[in-house]
Design a protein around this motif. Structure first.
Motif, PDB file in Angstrom:
ATOM      1  N   MET A   1      34.794  40.105  51.450  1.00 33.67           N
ATOM      2  CA  MET A   1      35.532  40.264  50.197  1.00 33.67           C
ATOM      3  C   MET A   1      34.633  39.971  49.022  1.00 33.67           C
ATOM      4  O   MET A   1      33.890  39.000  49.024  1.00 33.67           O
ATOM      5  N   THR A   2      34.683  40.799  48.004  1.00 29.65           N
ATOM      6  CA  THR A   2      33.934  40.581  46.781  1.00 29.65           C
ATOM      7  C   THR A   2      34.908  40.285  45.655  1.00 29.65           C
ATOM      8  O   THR A   2      35.882  41.014  45.473  1.00 29.65           O
ATOM      9  N   VAL A   3      34.672  39.250  44.900  1.00 25.03           N
ATOM     10  CA  VAL A   3      35.573  38.854  43.835  1.00 25.03           C
ATOM     11  C   VAL A   3      35.071  39.354  42.491  1.00 25.03           C
ATOM     12  O   VAL A   3      33.925  39.124  42.114  1.00 25.03           O
ATOM     13  N   ASP A   4      35.973  40.056  41.764  1.00 23.64           N
ATOM     14  CA  ASP A   4      35.654  40.535  40.418  1.00 23.64           C
ATOM     15  C   ASP A   4      34.344  41.316  40.373  1.00 23.64           C
ATOM     16  O   ASP A   4      33.508  41.122  39.500  1.00 23.64           O
ATOM     17  N   SER A   5      34.137  42.200  41.342  1.00 21.90           N
ATOM     18  CA  SER A   5      32.904  42.982  41.380  1.00 21.90           C
ATOM     19  C   SER A   5      32.949  44.105  40.364  1.00 21.90           C
ATOM     20  O   SER A   5      33.975  44.757  40.190  1.00 21.90           O
TER      21      SER A   5
ATOM     22  N   LEU B   1      44.737  42.970  43.193  1.00 16.94           N
ATOM     23  CA  LEU B   1      45.005  42.139  42.029  1.00 16.94           C
ATOM     24  C   LEU B   1      45.804  40.919  42.474  1.00 16.94           C
ATOM     25  O   LEU B   1      46.868  41.052  43.082  1.00 16.94           O
ATOM     26  N   THR B   2      45.310  39.724  42.143  1.00 14.84           N
ATOM     27  CA  THR B   2      45.939  38.511  42.636  1.00 14.84           C
ATOM     28  C   THR B   2      45.642  37.327  41.723  1.00 14.84           C
ATOM     29  O   THR B   2      44.627  37.322  41.020  1.00 14.84           O
ATOM     30  N   ARG B   3      46.503  36.323  41.767  1.00 12.02           N
ATOM     31  CA  ARG B   3      46.262  35.110  40.990  1.00 12.02           C
ATOM     32  C   ARG B   3      45.160  34.264  41.624  1.00 12.02           C
ATOM     33  O   ARG B   3      44.479  33.511  40.939  1.00 12.02           O
ATOM     34  N   THR B   4      45.024  34.385  42.949  1.00 10.29           N
ATOM     35  CA  THR B   4      44.066  33.532  43.671  1.00 10.29           C
ATOM     36  C   THR B   4      43.150  34.378  44.544  1.00 10.29           C
ATOM     37  O   THR B   4      43.324  34.430  45.766  1.00 10.29           O
ATOM     38  N   PRO B   5      42.165  35.054  43.963  1.00 14.39           N
ATOM     39  CA  PRO B   5      41.295  35.944  44.748  1.00 14.39           C
ATOM     40  C   PRO B   5      40.510  35.230  45.837  1.00 14.39           C
ATOM     41  O   PRO B   5      40.264  35.813  46.898  1.00 14.39           O
ATOM     42  N   ASP B   6      40.127  33.984  45.621  1.00 13.24           N
ATOM     43  CA  ASP B   6      39.330  33.279  46.626  1.00 13.24           C
ATOM     44  C   ASP B   6      40.128  32.955  47.885  1.00 13.24           C
ATOM     45  O   ASP B   6      39.551  32.676  48.936  1.00 13.24           O
ATOM     46  N   ALA B   7      41.455  32.975  47.768  1.00 15.09           N
ATOM     47  CA  ALA B   7      42.295  32.597  48.909  1.00 15.09           C
ATOM     48  C   ALA B   7      42.631  33.784  49.804  1.00 15.09           C
ATOM     49  O   ALA B   7      43.210  33.606  50.881  1.00 15.09           O
ATOM     50  N   LEU B   8      42.280  34.994  49.381  1.00 20.09           N
ATOM     51  CA  LEU B   8      42.639  36.184  50.148  1.00 20.09           C
ATOM     52  C   LEU B   8      41.654  36.451  51.281  1.00 20.09           C
ATOM     53  O   LEU B   8      40.455  36.251  51.138  1.00 20.09           O
TER      54      LEU B   8
ATOM     55  N   ALA C   1      40.439  40.981  42.234  1.00 21.06           N
ATOM     56  CA  ALA C   1      40.305  40.673  40.819  1.00 21.06           C
ATOM     57  C   ALA C   1      41.429  39.732  40.407  1.00 21.06           C
ATOM     58  O   ALA C   1      42.586  39.935  40.788  1.00 21.06           O
ATOM     59  N   ARG C   2      41.091  38.721  39.643  1.00 23.56           N
ATOM     60  CA  ARG C   2      42.080  37.724  39.235  1.00 23.56           C
ATOM     61  C   ARG C   2      42.946  38.249  38.096  1.00 23.56           C
ATOM     62  O   ARG C   2      42.445  38.798  37.116  1.00 23.56           O
TER      63      ARG C   2
ATOM     64  N   ALA D   1      40.933  43.023  34.506  1.00 25.37           N
ATOM     65  CA  ALA D   1      40.961  43.368  35.929  1.00 25.37           C
ATOM     66  C   ALA D   1      41.059  44.868  36.151  1.00 25.37           C
ATOM     67  O   ALA D   1      40.618  45.380  37.193  1.00 25.37           O
ATOM     68  N   LEU D   2      41.624  45.598  35.188  1.00 21.51           N
ATOM     69  CA  LEU D   2      41.849  47.032  35.351  1.00 21.51           C
ATOM     70  C   LEU D   2      40.761  47.896  34.726  1.00 21.51           C
ATOM     71  O   LEU D   2      40.839  49.128  34.787  1.00 21.51           O
ATOM     72  N   GLN D   3      39.732  47.290  34.149  1.00 20.85           N
ATOM     73  CA  GLN D   3      38.636  48.058  33.586  1.00 20.85           C
ATOM     74  C   GLN D   3      37.978  48.919  34.670  1.00 20.85           C
ATOM     75  O   GLN D   3      37.633  48.431  35.739  1.00 20.85           O
ATOM     76  N   GLY D   4      37.811  50.201  34.377  1.00 23.53           N
ATOM     77  CA  GLY D   4      37.166  51.099  35.336  1.00 23.53           C
ATOM     78  C   GLY D   4      38.082  51.602  36.431  1.00 23.53           C
ATOM     79  O   GLY D   4      37.652  52.345  37.311  1.00 23.53           O
ATOM     80  N   THR D   5      39.361  51.214  36.397  1.00 27.84           N
ATOM     81  CA  THR D   5      40.316  51.640  37.430  1.00 27.84           C
ATOM     82  C   THR D   5      40.885  53.010  37.089  1.00 27.84           C
ATOM     83  O   THR D   5      41.266  53.276  35.950  1.00 27.84           O
ATOM     84  N   GLU D   6      40.944  53.876  38.082  1.00 28.10           N
ATOM     85  CA  GLU D   6      41.492  55.215  37.880  1.00 28.10           C
ATOM     86  C   GLU D   6      42.969  55.277  38.236  1.00 28.10           C
ATOM     87  O   GLU D   6      43.755  55.953  37.575  1.00 28.10           O
TER      88      GLU D   6
END
Length: 206
Positions: A1-5, A41-48, A57-58, A70-75
């Motif tokens: 898992m990558t957080v906020d990549s 999209l989650t409040r706790t990305p490290d826990a997933l 993305a937090r 979190a939605l930047q670059g999302t299609e």
């Protein structure tokens, strides 16, 4: 898992709001091997505990800026917020953040049924109305009862003690197909999902 990549490829980026729920988690698993970038999209990305290659993305609805970031670059965005008193406020905030971030297609998981003042159906109607007013392609999915819910309720049905199920029916595969459909970026539609029905009415947006 990558957080906020950051976005590093030209593949479509699909964000899943409600990624820890029954529908969202299954959808993430189905999309993971596809040639798309999946972001939970989650409040706790490290826990997933997400599939390899799936990003997290937090987001915090008390901090509106986190939604836009979190939605930047999302299609494409899939919206499935759990039923709660904050559902209307949170989903509308997410829709507004998506529009502000340049998301091109929003898929909202709603609820199947006639117009009513009863919640949560009435909440879904409010959110649908707000989404319809936005200058963005969108798809509203209205399921009734998911087959897996019926399976878990087999004993109650067999004993004739089944009263009702406040759940949904339809195919998560249909949701996956909607998110992967490139033509959906050009129009808006409402789909009523049942065990075998997928009805679409397309209206072109400005």
């Amino acid at each position: 898992m990558t957080v906020d990549s950051p976005v590093t490829s030209q593949r479509p980026r699909i964000a899943i709001a409600g990624a820890t729920g029954r529908v969202g988690s299954t959808l993430v698993s189905l999309l993971a091997p596809e040639p798309v970038d999946v972001v939970a999209l989650t409040r706790t990305p490290d826990a997933l505990d997400l599939s390899p290659g799936v990003n997290a993305a937090r987001v915090d609805f008390n901090e509106p800026r986190t939604l836009v970031d979190a939605l930047q670059g999302t299609e494409r965005l899939f919206v499935s917020h759990g039923t709660s008193l904050q559902q209307v406020e949170n989903e509308i905030a997410l829709i507004d953040a998506a529009v502000a971030s340049g998301v091109r297609h929003i898929v909202k998981l709603s609820s199947f049924g006639p117009p009513t003042r009863l919640n949560p159906m009435a909440w879904h109607m409010q959110i649908e109305a707000h989404l319809a007013r936005q200058a963005v392609a969108s798809t509203v999915l209205r399921p009734s009862t998911f087959a897996d819910v019926l399976k878990r309720s087999a004993a109650y049905i067999a004993s004739d003690s089944w009263v009702a199920l406040l759940a949904m029916d339809g195919s998560i595969s249909s949701i996956r197909a909607t998110l992967r459909e490139s033509r959906a970026l050009l129009c808006s539609s409402t789909c009523n999902l049942s065990l075998s029905v997928f009805i679409t009415s397309r209206v072109r947006v400005p």
